[in-house]
Structures are given as structure tokens and as C-alpha cells.
Design a protein around this motif. Structure first.
Motif, mmCIF file in Angstrom:
data_model
loop_
_atom_site.group_PDB
_atom_site.id
_atom_site.type_symbol
_atom_site.label_atom_id
_atom_site.label_comp_id
_atom_site.label_asym_id
_atom_site.label_seq_id
_atom_site.Cartn_x
_atom_site.Cartn_y
_atom_site.Cartn_z
ATOM 1 N N GLY B 23 0.817 -1.201 0.000
ATOM 2 C CA GLY B 23 0.000 0.000 0.000
ATOM 3 C C GLY B 23 0.854 1.257 0.000
ATOM 4 N N ARG B 24 1.836 1.299 0.877
ATOM 5 C CA ARG B 24 2.670 2.482 1.009
ATOM 6 C C ARG B 24 3.513 2.707 -0.243
ATOM 7 N NH1 ARG B 24 7.649 2.319 3.041
ATOM 8 N NH2 ARG B 24 7.239 0.217 3.798
ATOM 9 N N ARG B 25 4.164 1.643 -0.706
ATOM 10 C CA ARG B 25 5.044 1.810 -1.853
ATOM 11 C C ARG B 25 4.257 2.127 -3.126
ATOM 12 N NH1 ARG B 25 10.254 -0.263 -1.672
ATOM 13 N NH2 ARG B 25 10.315 0.463 -3.811
ATOM 14 N N LEU B 26 3.057 1.571 -3.236
ATOM 15 C CA LEU B 26 2.233 1.888 -4.401
ATOM 16 C C LEU B 26 1.837 3.365 -4.367
ATOM 17 C CD1 LEU B 26 0.651 0.894 -6.893
ATOM 18 C CD2 LEU B 26 -1.286 0.553 -5.389
ATOM 19 N N ALA B 27 1.455 3.866 -3.181
ATOM 20 C CA ALA B 27 1.080 5.275 -3.055
ATOM 21 C C ALA B 27 2.254 6.169 -3.444
ATOM 22 C CB ALA B 27 0.630 5.567 -1.631
ATOM 23 N N GLN B 28 3.440 5.817 -2.977
ATOM 24 C CA GLN B 28 4.627 6.619 -3.308
ATOM 25 C C GLN B 28 4.873 6.619 -4.812
ATOM 26 O OE1 GLN B 28 7.549 4.770 -0.869
ATOM 27 N NE2 GLN B 28 7.108 6.044 0.909
ATOM 28 N N ARG B 29 4.730 5.449 -5.426
ATOM 29 C CA ARG B 29 4.951 5.361 -6.871
ATOM 30 C C ARG B 29 3.932 6.188 -7.634
ATOM 31 N NH1 ARG B 29 6.824 0.263 -9.824
ATOM 32 N NH2 ARG B 29 8.767 -0.219 -8.787
ATOM 33 N N LEU B 30 2.679 6.128 -7.199
ATOM 34 C CA LEU B 30 1.644 6.870 -7.916
ATOM 35 C C LEU B 30 1.857 8.371 -7.769
ATOM 36 C CD1 LEU B 30 -1.518 4.765 -7.022
ATOM 37 C CD2 LEU B 30 -0.264 4.780 -9.162
ATOM 38 N N LEU B 31 2.366 8.794 -6.599
ATOM 39 C CA LEU B 31 2.601 10.230 -6.390
ATOM 40 C C LEU B 31 3.748 10.731 -7.266
ATOM 41 C CD1 LEU B 31 2.192 10.508 -2.532
ATOM 42 C CD2 LEU B 31 0.719 11.465 -4.290
ATOM 43 N N GLU B 32 4.632 9.812 -7.668
ATOM 44 C CA GLU B 32 5.756 10.224 -8.507
ATOM 45 C C GLU B 32 5.391 10.326 -9.978
ATOM 46 O OE1 GLU B 32 8.817 7.433 -7.609
ATOM 47 O OE2 GLU B 32 8.995 8.199 -5.566
ATOM 48 N N LEU B 33 4.171 9.940 -10.344
ATOM 49 C CA LEU B 33 3.758 10.028 -11.744
ATOM 50 C C LEU B 33 3.717 11.489 -12.176
ATOM 51 C CD1 LEU B 33 0.816 7.472 -11.896
ATOM 52 C CD2 LEU B 33 3.081 7.222 -12.882
ATOM 53 N N PRO B 34 3.865 11.772 -13.488
ATOM 54 C CA PRO B 34 3.802 13.168 -13.942
ATOM 55 C C PRO B 34 2.474 13.836 -13.583
ATOM 56 C CG PRO B 34 3.968 11.606 -15.792
ATOM 57 C CD PRO B 34 4.259 10.853 -14.558
ATOM 58 N N ARG B 35 1.365 13.090 -13.749
ATOM 59 C CA ARG B 35 0.090 13.644 -13.290
ATOM 60 C C ARG B 35 -0.508 12.668 -12.289
ATOM 61 N NH1 ARG B 35 -3.648 14.812 -18.028
ATOM 62 N NH2 ARG B 35 -2.025 13.782 -19.232
ATOM 63 N N PRO B 36 -0.137 12.815 -11.018
ATOM 64 C CA PRO B 36 -0.566 11.797 -10.048
ATOM 65 C C PRO B 36 -2.078 11.820 -9.845
ATOM 66 C CG PRO B 36 0.542 13.612 -8.954
ATOM 67 C CD PRO B 36 0.689 13.855 -10.410
ATOM 68 N N PRO B 37 -2.665 10.619 -9.737
ATOM 69 C CA PRO B 37 -4.096 10.548 -9.438
ATOM 70 C C PRO B 37 -4.338 10.915 -7.974
ATOM 71 C CG PRO B 37 -3.158 8.360 -9.468
ATOM 72 C CD PRO B 37 -2.051 9.295 -9.821
ATOM 73 N N LYS B 38 -5.589 11.131 -7.658
ATOM 74 C CA LYS B 38 -5.929 11.365 -6.257
ATOM 75 C C LYS B 38 -5.885 10.021 -5.530
ATOM 76 C CE LYS B 38 -10.161 12.342 -4.845
ATOM 77 N NZ LYS B 38 -11.413 13.047 -4.677
ATOM 78 N N ILE B 39 -5.210 9.993 -4.409
ATOM 79 C CA ILE B 39 -5.082 8.737 -3.676
ATOM 80 C C ILE B 39 -5.840 8.850 -2.365
ATOM 81 C CG2 ILE B 39 -3.483 7.145 -2.591
ATOM 82 C CD1 ILE B 39 -1.414 8.150 -4.616
ATOM 83 N N VAL B 40 -6.675 7.848 -2.127
ATOM 84 C CA VAL B 40 -7.445 7.796 -0.889
ATOM 85 C C VAL B 40 -6.912 6.613 -0.094
ATOM 86 C CG1 VAL B 40 -9.728 7.586 0.102
ATOM 87 C CG2 VAL B 40 -9.431 8.704 -2.105
#
Lengths: 331, 328
Positions: B23-40
Motif C-alpha cells: 500500500g505504502r510503496r504503491l502510493a509513493q509510486r503513484l505520487l511520482e507520476l507526472p500527473r498523479p491521481p488522487k489517492i485515498v
């Protein structure tokens, strides 16, 4: 090192003066290295002179310890656990067993005759899978260009402690449909014994009488994959461990399906498991091609049953003929 | 951004079990995307170092009313995809609480997804659910029945949850479900019971047994997970590294000593220790070092490409990172 190893970046238009200078530097450097080495050797010399070189000894012992267990196996095995280093080690034993202990005569195995990969179907005999090991070994020796065939091992043996790692290393695979299909699909031949435990656990007076061929799995696989099926008769392996009778109750304590009593086995302890040196014959029949039936015929139960019965009786005929024509069990 | 299947990348993703490794590492990866999605993020504890960058909701999946609460959150945040990672990393002696979280909690997640009309559910699973059995074929396909292990309560719970998931899939055909069955995860950071067992310099093994073992590297596992979250890959996939190695070769490669103990002795020796630590009998873990449970990864490799690390390289990565840590 503080001294530069080169007098500068090499230029295409360099004059002999610079080349000369570079040679001098190179020579000085070589001299410097020799001195350093000589001094290092000087410092180690007194230690080496005083009898044992403990440091070296310790170092070599440490190296030996760290690689212990790695000398007997390779760092990579194939997907079924077969290990080429283990095979190479055991091949000498297998050769000795095949050529000197059992003096195996092979008939019908030519450089081109059964197309590989194929599914070899043989009569199960003897307690231990020596017949499977020898069949795979002989096929591998006759056809070194093809991948080494694997032999299927019944569940009861492959799950025994110590048997499992050993058998996997030399190419034994647990007998089940998924494994056989995966092996054949990847181009590796398979040696199977459809009688299973019923076959290898025969008592001596029932020798060379084939039991039921499972539920037709071998034929089904050959039909489904369109690989040739080669019937094989192995004669002589029944006499390696002549089972006089079987004990059931005691065996369940140690997790075996039965405890065989042979003229040698429980009496001589583990030494009793040494197979007797009977003379073996391996007869490879003509490969059966089920291609015309098509892969969907694998679901035709009646056809599978019929082909299985035919296969069984053809192997039984080969066995009967070979047993009739042999002069003696051991000569 | 348009993904493979022509489906546009999701704008809002919920992760249950945000505090878990995946969960944590996936959230970090998604935040590093050029246009990060909203993460809940959904968990019990507020995640460390992710504050302000993600939305967080405290929902206890062990709570009987968690389904409604979760559905409410999903609707309010307009979540399109849910990643279900709220599983125990290690079994705990509290067998009932584990069951409440893993089986019943999973039911809540499924119900909430259905109620909130989520597009896609990504489900973290494990090849351990196939069960280590003497009668396993050498390679287990995704269709192989999940037989679990009678003595491992966490495996049992998750098998149960996955059976419910299979029924859920039939009922909600428009809701795509990707189930990722990871082999034992190895790598510099991941830690669970398996990793701890292999981390010690002397590793207990079973005398006379040397099964073929398979790993997946944590980064490969995360790659597949990330792609499943961003793209459309419905179905069940074994996520495993290519190649298998005998246990003894692994230990020799890692410079570890094997301590082979006879099976009956080990199962008796560890009886109380194992029950007080994990709530299971020793067989619940050691049978996985006794019998085969190697999964066939071909379907996943076809879909997501071959992993960067083979089983052997994942193991070496783990061993060498641990060695570095010791000298730090």
C-alpha cells in the motif's frame, strides 16, 4: 598511485620526443611495481619460513568452507530441479550399473528411430526406480543431441525424505498429467510407468504380469499432444529386488505404503537395498502414432480405454517373448 | 494518458491497507507520476510521511459496519479503482481478529466496491494459497484449486476470501477484478515471516527435504501492481520470478548455514513457540519448506513482460542488501 601512468592524452601528431618520454615513465613505473612486490614478499617471507603458514591455511580453509556444498551442485537447475553437475557426477555410476552390473542389452533404440520427444511407456518393476533411471540413461546415451529424458516417479517415493532431492537432481519428476504434458511440450521425452505402485510393488511370483495401466493417462497425453508413444519392455529389473511378501501394518508407522521383504532387504539393513546383478534387456517397440485420431480424441473415453488395453497387451507380448527366449536370469 | 486497453488512467484510487508494504510503496509510486491521481488511503493508522499528499480515512475493516463506511468514503471521493492490500503481513496469535480482518474485511471491501460502483478492484493474493502439498504438480496454473493449508489460519482466511471473490466476480461482471498472486517476495525492503526466516545466518530446514523455491522481487511485484492499477488487466495472474532453485542451493548461494532437523522433531520443538507467535502450528509454515508450491508465471509474463529479477536474482538482491545493512 601518485605518479601519472601516462604523460597526457595521446595526440595524433606526437613527435618521437614525447614517445620516448612516455617509455621512460613506463619503465620507471614497472621498476616501482617490482620494488613494491619484492618488499611485500620480503615481509611475508619470515612467516612462511617458520614452518606452517597459518594465515594461508586459515584463508584456504575459510574459502573451502564458504564454498562447501557448492562444489557438488550447479547454481542453476532446470525448472524440474534437474542439475547437470549432479548428472555428470552420477553418470559414471549409471554407466557402471548399466554396462557392468546389469549388462543391459538395448534393442530398437537407433540414432533416428523413435522420434524425440516421445512418451516412453514401460512395465514397472523392482522396488526402486532403477528401471526409470536406466531407461532415461540409455536413451540419453543413445541420443546425446536431444534433451535428457525424464522419468516419472510414483508419489509414494517422490515424497519420501532424501529420495525427493536426489531423484529431482537426476531427472525424476512426480508422475502426474500436468508434469508430463509440460515436459513433452518443452521438447523433453518422458519415461512413464502407467502401472504405478501396483506394478513396482508386485511380489516375486507375479513378476512380468502387467497390472492395469492406471486410468489411461499415458494414452490420453499422447493423444492430446500428438507425440509418439513408444512401448518398452524391460526384462531383468524384476529380479533386482525380488519381493517375497509385503508387510502393511509396520510400514504405515514410517509412512511407506508397504514394507517389502526380499531375500536381502530387512535382514541386511540398508545393504539389502543393493540391487541384485540380474541381466537386463530393454526392448523398444515401434513408436505408435496417434496423430490421425486428433487431439480431441483424448476426451473419447472408450477410445482411450481401447488404446490403453492394446498398448498393455503389446508390451505384455514383448515381455513374454523376451522372457521365453532368455537363458538365465543372471547370465 | 491512455493505457493499453483504451481505458483512460483513473483519476482517483483508493488503497485499503495503506500502511502495508504494498500500500505504502504503491502510493509513493503513484505520487511520482507526472500527473498523479488522487489517492485515498484507508487504514487504521495515519501513514507516515504521506500526510498532505493523499487523502486519508480511518476505517477499521474488522468493524461489522465497515462496509457501509467504506462505501460512503468511496462515493464521496469518487473513487474509480480500489486496491485491496489490507492483509496481515504476518499471522498473529489472535486467530479471530485475523479472520475478521482478512475474510470478513474482504467481504466489506467487495460490498463497498459494488455499492459505490467502482470500475476496478485490484486484489493482492499469494501463491501460498495454492497450498504446499505433496501431490502438487511442479507448476501450478492460475486455475489450480486453492487448497491452502489446514494449519495456517491466514492462508485459510485468504482462501476463503478468494472463494467469495470468485462468486463476486460472477455476480458483478462489469466490475473488473485483477487478482495478483505473488510468490514469496524478496528484496531489500520487504519483510515478513518468510523473509525473517531466511534472514538469519542459520536457516532451519527439514531433514531430507529440498523443495524447489520461487521468489519475486519486490520491485517487479510493485511494477505489476502499478500497471494493474493504472491499466486494465482483469483476471488472475501468478506474479513470480522466472526460474526455480532448490532450497539448499539458495542457502549455499547466500552463504547461510542450513540447520536440517527431522520433521517430527521440528514440528514438536516449534509447537508452542509457533503458536504463541503466529497462532499456527509449525506445519503451517514449515510445510512450505517441505513440499512444492511453485506457480506457473507464463500468463503474467505474457501480459506484463518478463520480470527484471529472476528468482535467483531476487534472492541475491535480498541477501546482499541484508549484508550491506549489517555493515552500515
Amino acid at each position: 598511485m601518485s605518479e601519472p601512468s601516462q604523460s597526457g592524452p595521446s595526440r595524433p601528431e606526437e613527435d618521437p620526443g614525447i614517445g620516448q618520454e612516455r617509455d621512460d615513465v613506463q619503465r620507471a613505473l614497472d621498476q616501482f611495481r617490482r620494488e613494491v612486490r619484492a618488499r611485500l614478499l620480503e615481509r611475508r617471507a619470515p612467516e612462511a619460513g617458520s614452518g606452517l603458514d597459518w594465515e594461508d591455511l586459515f584463508e584456504s580453509a575459510r574459502r573451502r568452507l564458504s564454498t562447501i556444498g557448492m562444489v557438488e551442485r550447479s547454481a542453476e537447475v532446470d525448472e524440474f530441479g534437474m542439475d547437470d553437475v549432479v548428472i555428470a557426477k552420477w553418470n559414471r555410476l549409471f554407466d557402471a550399473l548399466a554396462d557392468r552390473w546389469w549388462r543391459i542389452d538395448v534393442e530398437g533404440l537407433d540414432p533416428g528411430s523413435p522420434p524425440l520427444p516421445s512418451l516412453f511407456v514401460a512395465n514397472a518393476s523392482g522396488l526402486l526406480p532403477w528401471d526409470g533411471i536406466m531407461l532415461a540413461h540409455k536413451i540419453a546415451r543413445a541420443r546425446p543431441d536431444a534433451p535428457r529424458p525424464r522419468f516419472l516417479v510414483a508419489d509414494w517415493l517422490v515424497t519420501q525424505p532424501f529420495a525427493q532431492p536426489t531423484l529431482a537432481g537426476i531427472g525424476g519428476v512426480r508422475a502426474c498429467r500436468e508434469n508430463a504434458e509440460r515436459l513433452l511440450r518443452s521438447g523433453r521425452s518422458v519415461v512413464s510407468f502407467p502401472e504405478g505402485l501396483k506394478g513396482s510393488a508386485k511380489v516375486f511370483r507375479e513378476r512380468y504380469r502387467l497390472r492395469r495401466f492406471g486410468r489411461g493417462g499415458a494414452v490420453r497425453i499422447a493423444l492430446a499432444l500428438g507425440v509418439p508413444l513408444v512401448p518398452v519392455a524391460v526384462i531383468g529389473a524384476e529380479e533386482t529386488h525380488p519381493v517375497l511378501f509385503k508387510v502393511g501394518s509396520l510400514a504405515r508407522l514410517v509412512g511407506l505404503p508397504f514394507l517389502p521383504v526380499t531375500p536381502t532387504f530387512p535382514w541386511l539393513g540398508p545393504l539389502g537395498l543393493v540391487p541384485l546383478p540380474s541381466r537386463w534387456r530393454m526392448r523398444f517397440g515401434a513408436p505408435l502414432d496417434f496423430g490421425p485420431h486428433g487431439p480431441e480424441a483424448a476426451d473419447d473415453e472408450i477410445l482411450v480405454d481401447r488404446l490403453t488395453v492394446e498398448l498393455r497387451s503389446s508390451i505384455q507380448r514383448m515381455i513374454d517373448e523376451a522372457v521365453r527366449t532368455r537363458d538365465s536370469v543372471f547370465a | 494518458m491512455v493505457s493499453e486497453g483504451g481505458v483512460s488512467a483513473p483519476t482517483s484510487i483508493a488503497i485499503t491497507g495503506l500502511g502495508s508494504f504494498f500500500g505504502r510503496r504503491l502510493a509513493q509510486r503513484l505520487l511520482e507520476l507526472p500527473r498523479p491521481p488522487k489517492i485515498v488511503g484507508i487504514d487504521l493508522r495515519r501513514p507516515w510521511r504521506l500526510e498532505g499528499r493523499i487523502g486519508f480515512h480511518r476505517v477499521d475493516l474488522g468493524d461489522p459496519a465497515a462496509g457501509g463506511k467504506l462505501a460512503e468514503v468511496l462515493v464521496r471521493e469518487r473513487v474509480e479503482r480500489v486496491v485491496h492490500a489490507a492483509f496481515r503481513r504476518d499471522p498473529t496469535p489472535d486467530v479471530e481478529a485475523d479472520h475478521e480482518l482478512e475474510t470478513v474485511g474482504s467481504i466489506h471491501v467487495m460490498n463497498a466496491c459494488a455499492a459505490a460502483k467502482v470500475d476496478h478492484l485490484v486484489w493482492l493474493s499469494s501463491t501460498m494459497l495454492y497450498g504446499a502439498r505433496p501431490d502438487n504438480p511442479n507448476f501450478l496454473g492460475e486455475e489450480h484449486p486453492l487448497r491452502g493449508h489446514a494449519d495456517a489460519h491466514c492462508v485459510r482466511n485468504r482462501v476463503e476470501a478468494e472463494e467469495l471473490l470468485a462468486r463476486f466476480r460472477v455476480k458483478h461482471r462489469d466490475l473488473h477484478v485483477s487478482a495478483l498472486r505473488f510468490a514469496w517476495v524478496m528484496g531489500p525492503e520487504f519483510e515478513d515471516r518468510v523473509v525473517r526466516h531466511f534472514a538469519s545466518p542459520v536457516v532451519t530446514t527439514l531433514l531430507g527435504y529440498d523443495p524447489l523455491v520461487q521468489f519475486v522481487h519486490e520491485e517487479d511485484a510493485l511494477d505489476v501492481l502499478e500497471r494493474c492499477v493504472l491499466e486494465d488487466h482483469p483476471g488472475t495472474y501468478n506474479v513470480v520470478g522466472p526460474g526455480v532453485l532448490p532450497l539448499s542451493t539458495l542457502l549455499a548461494l547466500g552463504g547461510k548455514r542450513a540447520l536440517p532437523l527431522p520433521t517430527p522433531l521440528l514440528y514438536r520443538l516449534e509447537h508452542w513457540l509457533s503458536q504463541s507467535r503466529y497462532g499456527d502450528l509449525p506445519a503451517g509454515f514449515y510445510d512450505y519448506l517441505r513440499w512444492l508450491f511453485v506457480a506457473d508465471g507464463a500468463r503474467g509474463w505474457d501480459r506484463f513482460g518478463e520480470p527484471v529479477y529472476s528468482s535467483r536474482e531476487a534472492w541475491i538482491s535480498f541477501v546482499s542488501s541484508r549484508r550491506m545493512r549489517r555493515y552500515r
